[in-house]
Design a protein around this motif. Structure first.
Motif, PDB file in Angstrom:
ATOM      1  N   CYS A  71      31.892  24.842  -9.871  1.00  0.00           N
ATOM      2  CA  CYS A  71      31.149  24.127  -9.933  1.00  0.00           C
ATOM      3  C   CYS A  71      31.040  23.213  -8.862  1.00  0.00           C
ATOM      4  CB  CYS A  71      31.448  22.955 -11.262  1.00  0.00           C
ATOM      5  SG  CYS A  71      31.203  23.898 -12.696  1.00  0.00           S
ATOM      6  N   ALA A  98      25.103  20.373  -8.119  1.00  0.00           N
ATOM      7  CA  ALA A  98      26.149  19.714  -9.237  1.00  0.00           C
ATOM      8  C   ALA A  98      26.879  18.573  -8.696  1.00  0.00           C
ATOM      9  CB  ALA A  98      27.245  20.934  -9.712  1.00  0.00           C
ATOM     10  N   GLU A 127      29.033  19.697 -13.602  1.00  0.00           N
ATOM     11  CA  GLU A 127      28.445  20.772 -14.520  1.00  0.00           C
ATOM     12  C   GLU A 127      27.502  21.478 -13.571  1.00  0.00           C
ATOM     13  OE1 GLU A 127      26.172  18.775 -17.732  1.00  0.00           O
ATOM     14  OE2 GLU A 127      25.133  20.577 -17.988  1.00  0.00           O
ATOM     15  N   SER A 128      27.744  22.811 -14.008  1.00  0.00           N
ATOM     16  CA  SER A 128      26.713  23.897 -13.109  1.00  0.00           C
ATOM     17  C   SER A 128      26.515  24.825 -14.144  1.00  0.00           C
ATOM     18  CB  SER A 128      27.554  24.172 -12.043  1.00  0.00           C
ATOM     19  OG  SER A 128      26.828  25.392 -11.490  1.00  0.00           O
ATOM     20  N   ARG A 129      25.199  25.512 -14.343  1.00  0.00           N
ATOM     21  CA  ARG A 129      24.823  26.778 -15.067  1.00  0.00           C
ATOM     22  C   ARG A 129      25.495  26.595 -16.391  1.00  0.00           C
ATOM     23  NH1 ARG A 129      28.308  29.185 -11.124  1.00  0.00           N
ATOM     24  NH2 ARG A 129      27.204  28.714  -9.374  1.00  0.00           N
ATOM     25  N   ASN A 130      25.314  25.301 -17.156  1.00  0.00           N
ATOM     26  CA  ASN A 130      25.689  25.026 -18.479  1.00  0.00           C
ATOM     27  C   ASN A 130      27.251  25.188 -18.869  1.00  0.00           C
ATOM     28  OD1 ASN A 130      23.402  24.595 -19.609  1.00  0.00           O
ATOM     29  ND2 ASN A 130      22.782  26.822 -19.572  1.00  0.00           N
ATOM     30  N   GLN A 131      27.948  25.215 -17.512  1.00  0.00           N
ATOM     31  CA  GLN A 131      29.361  25.001 -17.725  1.00  0.00           C
ATOM     32  C   GLN A 131      29.981  23.785 -17.270  1.00  0.00           C
ATOM     33  OE1 GLN A 131      31.273  27.314 -18.958  1.00  0.00           O
ATOM     34  NE2 GLN A 131      30.578  29.585 -17.956  1.00  0.00           N
ATOM     35  N   ARG A 132      30.802  23.025 -18.050  1.00  0.00           N
ATOM     36  CA  ARG A 132      31.102  21.760 -17.234  1.00  0.00           C
ATOM     37  C   ARG A 132      32.771  21.657 -17.522  1.00  0.00           C
ATOM     38  NH1 ARG A 132      28.288  19.193 -22.227  1.00  0.00           N
ATOM     39  NH2 ARG A 132      26.280  19.497 -20.982  1.00  0.00           N
TER      40      ARG A 132
END
Lengths: 164, 98
Positions: free
Chosen positions: A23, A28, A88-93
């Motif tokens: 991330c 982000a 948070e990046s590409r729906n991952q946090r």
């Protein structure tokens, strides 16, 4: 003197989750910092800091981030950095924290600081090495790093190899 | 000032409104500013607020920019400010010179 005065804030992303590294990218990190400023200092603080705000440099391997802002609002920025809780990046946090390392007036001063800081960190890593192979890798990096007169990205000088 | 038909806020709701105005414009730092509601008159919707002088600008700007109470338009009008409570007893703006 009408030149715009800026401050460069050098910080490092610290996370217990190794997946957080993916991330560490400008969008982000920029969003996370601006979100924290908005929470801590409100609409006014966010607007103040957003003038000339940008992520100038980052290194996902070392977690180093260089932020830029106006001289008038660097205090708002710096006081909000401890409130960054996740990236948070590409729906991952993933949870993380930002440690402020250095605040400088130019990129050059931050670069000089970073080189010295990375050198010290390599020494610490050397002490914590668990096997001979890692030890040799780190020692090789240490002996090859130096501050040359020409401009060079400090992130490229030290090659940590396998050590975390 | 509130439009007609809106239930008037109680003193606690009034304070909550002031704090949320501070939070919107100045964030958690603003909301943490110690603001006291010294008096509150539900009928006229007027109050005397007290704040530390370093927070004066934050408070006044937050009140100025507050536009909504319970989704209805509202406005804060600052009638008088003073470092001394006693000075608020007389309003020099309403002074009529003979």
């Amino acid at each position: 003197n009408t030149a715009v005065s800026r401050r460069y804030v050098l910080c490092e992303v610290v996370s217990e989750d190794p997946r957080c590294r993916q991330c560490i990218e400008d969008r982000a990190v920029g969003l996370a910092v601006r979100d924290a400023i908005g929470r801590v200092h409100g609409d006014y603080g966010l607007a103040c800091c957003s003038i000339s705000f940008t992520v100038k440099y980052l290194n996902a391997y070392t977690g180093t981030v260089l932020l830029r802002c106006r001289k008038d609002s660097y205090r708002l920025l710096c006081s909000a950095l401890p409130f960054v809780r996740q990236l948070e990046s590409r729906n991952q946090r993933y949870p993380c924290a930002l440690n402020t390392l250095h605040v400088g007036g130019t990129i050059r001063t931050c670069q000089k600081f970073l080189i010295q800081y990375n050198r010290r960190q390599l020494l610490v890593l050397l002490q914590n090495c668990t096997n001979e192979e890692e030890r040799q890798c780190v020692q090789k990096s240490l002996s090859s790093c130096s501050l040359t007169e020409e401009q060079s990205q400090s992130g490229d000088e030290e090659d940590d190899g396998s050590t975390e | 000032e509130l439009p007609d038909g809106v239930t008037r806020p109680t003193v606690a709701q009034f304070k909550q409104l002031v704090v949320s105005a501070l939070r919107e414009l100045h964030g958690e730092v603003g909301a943490a500013l110690p603001v006291d509601v010294l008096t509150y008159e539900e009928k006229t919707l007027s109050a005397i607020l007290r704040v530390i002088s370093s927070g004066f600008v934050k408070l006044w700007s937050a009140l100025t920019l507050l536009g909504f109470y319970q989704n209805r338009r509202c406005a804060f009008r600052v009638l008088q400010t003073s470092p001394f409570l006693l000075a608020l007893a007389g309003n020099s703006r309403e002074l009529v010179l003979d």
